[in-house]
Write a protein that holds these residues in place. Structure first.
Motif, PDB file in Angstrom:
ATOM      1  N   HIS A   9       0.775  -1.225   0.040  1.00  0.00           N
ATOM      2  CA  HIS A   9      -0.048  -0.482   0.202  1.00  0.00           C
ATOM      3  C   HIS A   9       0.750   0.860  -0.235  1.00  0.00           C
ATOM      4  N   ARG A  10       0.332   2.487   0.233  1.00  0.00           N
ATOM      5  CA  ARG A  10       1.447   3.506   0.309  1.00  0.00           C
ATOM      6  C   ARG A  10       0.202   4.511   1.310  1.00  0.00           C
ATOM      7  N   ASP A  11       0.879   4.939   2.104  1.00  0.00           N
ATOM      8  CA  ASP A  11      -0.506   5.983   3.671  1.00  0.00           C
ATOM      9  C   ASP A  11      -0.351   7.050   3.202  1.00  0.00           C
ATOM     10  N   ALA A  12      -1.512   7.716   4.031  1.00  0.00           N
ATOM     11  CA  ALA A  12      -2.111   8.810   3.418  1.00  0.00           C
ATOM     12  C   ALA A  12      -2.139   9.354   4.185  1.00  0.00           C
ATOM     13  N   ILE A  13      -1.133  10.761   4.251  1.00  0.00           N
ATOM     14  CA  ILE A  13      -1.510  11.789   5.626  1.00  0.00           C
ATOM     15  C   ILE A  13      -1.449  12.686   5.583  1.00  0.00           C
ATOM     16  N   LEU A  14      -2.814  13.428   6.105  1.00  0.00           N
ATOM     17  CA  LEU A  14      -3.201  14.815   5.644  1.00  0.00           C
ATOM     18  C   LEU A  14      -3.037  15.742   6.492  1.00  0.00           C
ATOM     19  N   ALA A  15      -2.958  17.335   6.167  1.00  0.00           N
ATOM     20  CA  ALA A  15      -3.049  17.887   7.614  1.00  0.00           C
ATOM     21  C   ALA A  15      -4.431  18.607   7.350  1.00  0.00           C
ATOM     22  N   ASP A  16      -4.951  19.585   8.151  1.00  0.00           N
ATOM     23  CA  ASP A  16      -6.947  19.829   8.008  1.00  0.00           C
ATOM     24  C   ASP A  16      -6.866  20.765   7.049  1.00  0.00           C
ATOM     25  N   ASP A  17      -5.590  21.658   6.733  1.00  0.00           N
ATOM     26  CA  ASP A  17      -5.523  21.991   5.224  1.00  0.00           C
ATOM     27  C   ASP A  17      -5.532  21.675   3.760  1.00  0.00           C
ATOM     28  N   GLY A  18      -5.817  20.201   3.630  1.00  0.00           N
ATOM     29  CA  GLY A  18      -5.063  19.229   2.881  1.00  0.00           C
ATOM     30  C   GLY A  18      -4.029  19.317   2.591  1.00  0.00           C
ATOM     31  N   THR A  19      -2.690  19.643   3.187  1.00  0.00           N
ATOM     32  CA  THR A  19      -1.635  19.758   2.633  1.00  0.00           C
ATOM     33  C   THR A  19      -1.129  18.120   2.770  1.00  0.00           C
ATOM     34  N   LYS A  20      -0.558  17.054   1.887  1.00  0.00           N
ATOM     35  CA  LYS A  20       0.431  16.232   1.760  1.00  0.00           C
ATOM     36  C   LYS A  20       1.351  15.977   2.393  1.00  0.00           C
ATOM     37  N   TYR A  21       1.035  15.374   3.315  1.00  0.00           N
ATOM     38  CA  TYR A  21       2.624  15.040   4.436  1.00  0.00           C
ATOM     39  C   TYR A  21       3.699  13.983   3.797  1.00  0.00           C
ATOM     40  N   LYS A  22       4.525  14.102   3.910  1.00  0.00           N
ATOM     41  CA  LYS A  22       5.666  12.916   3.188  1.00  0.00           C
ATOM     42  C   LYS A  22       6.130  12.044   4.990  1.00  0.00           C
ATOM     43  N   VAL A  23       6.948  11.039   4.174  1.00  0.00           N
ATOM     44  CA  VAL A  23       7.676  10.043   5.153  1.00  0.00           C
ATOM     45  C   VAL A  23       8.519  10.022   4.940  1.00  0.00           C
ATOM     46  N   SER A  24       9.800  10.438   5.682  1.00  0.00           N
ATOM     47  CA  SER A  24      11.182  10.169   4.490  1.00  0.00           C
ATOM     48  C   SER A  24      12.077   9.779   5.298  1.00  0.00           C
ATOM     49  N   THR A  25      13.251   9.142   4.959  1.00  0.00           N
ATOM     50  CA  THR A  25      14.548   9.275   5.842  1.00  0.00           C
ATOM     51  C   THR A  25      15.541   9.203   4.635  1.00  0.00           C
ATOM     52  N   GLU A  26      16.741   9.291   5.586  1.00  0.00           N
ATOM     53  CA  GLU A  26      18.357   9.442   4.604  1.00  0.00           C
ATOM     54  C   GLU A  26      19.050   8.065   4.724  1.00  0.00           C
ATOM     55  N   GLN A  27      19.458   7.252   3.644  1.00  0.00           N
ATOM     56  CA  GLN A  27      19.797   6.351   4.520  1.00  0.00           C
ATOM     57  C   GLN A  27      20.924   5.873   2.761  1.00  0.00           C
ATOM     58  N   ASN A  28      21.870   6.075   3.667  1.00  0.00           N
ATOM     59  CA  ASN A  28      23.564   6.463   2.592  1.00  0.00           C
ATOM     60  C   ASN A  28      23.613   7.261   1.380  1.00  0.00           C
ATOM     61  N   GLY A  29      22.732   8.777   1.814  1.00  0.00           N
ATOM     62  CA  GLY A  29      22.881   9.609   1.336  1.00  0.00           C
ATOM     63  C   GLY A  29      21.456  10.127   0.705  1.00  0.00           C
ATOM     64  N   LYS A  30      20.889   9.425   0.665  1.00  0.00           N
ATOM     65  CA  LYS A  30      19.995   9.341  -0.440  1.00  0.00           C
ATOM     66  C   LYS A  30      17.902   9.704   0.660  1.00  0.00           C
ATOM     67  N   THR A  31      17.971  10.570   0.539  1.00  0.00           N
ATOM     68  CA  THR A  31      16.137  10.339   0.218  1.00  0.00           C
ATOM     69  C   THR A  31      15.823   9.483   0.159  1.00  0.00           C
ATOM     70  N   MET A  32      14.722   8.938   0.489  1.00  0.00           N
ATOM     71  CA  MET A  32      13.951   8.291   0.255  1.00  0.00           C
ATOM     72  C   MET A  32      12.452   7.948   1.226  1.00  0.00           C
ATOM     73  N   ALA A  33      11.814   6.919   1.340  1.00  0.00           N
ATOM     74  CA  ALA A  33       9.810   7.087   1.907  1.00  0.00           C
ATOM     75  C   ALA A  33      10.492   5.852   3.236  1.00  0.00           C
ATOM     76  N   GLN A  34       9.947   6.533   3.864  1.00  0.00           N
ATOM     77  CA  GLN A  34       9.561   5.781   5.227  1.00  0.00           C
ATOM     78  C   GLN A  34       8.962   4.311   4.893  1.00  0.00           C
ATOM     79  N   LEU A  35       8.846   2.505   5.493  1.00  0.00           N
ATOM     80  CA  LEU A  35       7.899   1.693   5.445  1.00  0.00           C
ATOM     81  C   LEU A  35       7.515   1.793   6.560  1.00  0.00           C
ATOM     82  N   MET A  36       6.157   1.677   6.683  1.00  0.00           N
ATOM     83  CA  MET A  36       5.796   0.635   7.883  1.00  0.00           C
ATOM     84  C   MET A  36       4.522  -0.769   7.048  1.00  0.00           C
ATOM     85  N   LEU A  37       5.391  -1.875   8.594  1.00  0.00           N
ATOM     86  CA  LEU A  37       4.149  -2.836   8.799  1.00  0.00           C
ATOM     87  C   LEU A  37       3.234  -3.094   9.439  1.00  0.00           C
ATOM     88  N   VAL A  38       1.681  -3.102   8.563  1.00  0.00           N
ATOM     89  CA  VAL A  38       0.501  -3.129   9.553  1.00  0.00           C
ATOM     90  C   VAL A  38       0.691  -5.126   9.349  1.00  0.00           C
TER      91      VAL A  38
END
Length: 356
Positions: free
Chosen positions: A240-269
């Protein structure tokens, strides 16, 4: 049927409308049949039996009460083999779509051998995280046949459009283009596993299109069919892909730096039997997930968000150790998601016993 006198007057007003409508439909069907439209009448009757309000009305005529709050199991839902009512599936889908928004009721965190594991427990059930880390469980991939099945209950979930990754939208941050939605992420995961010698199957069905409601029921049937065809599969991964929204509709990203590269964070549900659906070995599934999370946290600190444990089972009961994986959020880009899934896939392959 004999009714209690004290209930008769109270029930009459609630039954009047459904009774009138049922009698009206019956008269229409009779006239239609006598006029030579017998085939049409049968088709109309079949559709009516799939309508929960019509079925409720018929029950109201018999019982004297209109069950406004009662779920009605119609022949349609029974016929397609769903293991839950439509209401159960809608509840599951709503909970899943907002997995990152709901506050955790209980957070269990444990540091052991530099492997920090946190479980946000929203299931209301108990488990022993320390015991799971002390006795890690891993699946061992076999040599014959596919071992991992990847699929997508919400396949049209997509990412923030960026240069080179644009698409025609089918909804808010959604697309049917399987090169730009989470199906593409699943393809990359399968490639990583295959490169490490883990045979995979990838189901690319758009279970949430054109209708979103009922997508868990459709993915359930598709996975069951695939498992019958590929009985060697030990693990399913619903990407899946998560959806995290602010009250004004802004879409948040979840990210991390790995080996000098920005990438998405993951979550096990992870699912449980907290919703009342059968899932007796959910703790074993959770143990597999905890073991995998510990390995990921040790190798790639910050890549994983806390494990999210829910009362729904999310179709994870079908194999020995299935998981649901959230890859980034709607604010992330596809390239950030792909970079993250490559790290996840390599760690998973190692956990499954693939040679380094």
């Amino acid at each position: 049927m004999k009714r209690h006198p004290a209930r008769r007057g109270r029930a009459r007003s609630g039954v009047a409308v459904p009774a009138f409508l049922c009698l009206l439909f019956a008269a229409m069907l009779l006239l239609c049949s006598q006029a030579g439209g017998e085939q049409f009448a049968w088709e109309l009757l079949e559709r009516l039996t799939e309508n929960k309000y019509f079925v409720s009305g018929v029950l109201a005529l018999e019982t004297g009460q209109y069950p406004a709050q009662q779920a009605v199991h119609t022949p349609h839902t029974a016929g397609i083999g769903l293991e839950a009512t439509e209401e159960d599936l809608v509840e599951t889908e709503t909970a899943m779509e907002n997995a990152g928004l709901e506050p955790a009721s209980t957070a269990v965190s444990l540091n052991k051998a530099d492997k920090a594991v946190t479980v946000n427990n929203q299931s209301g059930l108990d488990f022993d995280l320390e015991a799971m880390l002390a006795s890690p469980k891993r699946l061992s991939a076999g040599q014959d046949g596919p071992q991992v099945l990847v699929y997508h209950t919400h396949a049209t979930e997509a990412y923030t459009q960026a240069d080179g990754d644009t698409y025609t939208s089918s909804g808010d941050v959604r697309t049917t283009d399987t090169e730009k939605n989470v199906v593409r992420v699943g393809t990359e995961l399968c490639k990583v596993l295959e490169d490490r010698g883990i045979k995979t199957v990838h189901l690319m069905d758009l279970n949430d299109y054109p209708a979103y409601n009922g997508s868990y029921g459709r993915s359930l049937e598709n996975v069951k069919a695939a498992l019958k065809k590929y009985p060697t599969v030990q693990m399913t991964i619903d990407v899946h892909r998560d959806a995290i929204l602010a009250d004004d509709g802004t879409k948040y990203k979840v990210s991390t730096e790995q080996n000098g590269k920005t990438m998405a964070q993951l979550m096990l549900v992870m699912g449980t039997n907290g919703s009342g659906l059968e899932f007796d070995n959910w703790k074993t599934h959770l143990n597999y997930a905890v073991t995998l999370q510990a390995a990921l946290n040790e190798t790639y600190p910050g890549l994983m968000r806390p494990i999210n444990l829910r009362k729904q089972r999310f179709n994870l009961h079908l194999t020995k150790g299935s998981i649901l994986l959230e890859v980034g959020s709607s604010g992330n880009t596809l390239q950030e998601a792909l970079a993250a899934i490559r790290l996840f896939g390599n760690t998973l392959a190692t956990q499954l016993g693939a040679p380094q």
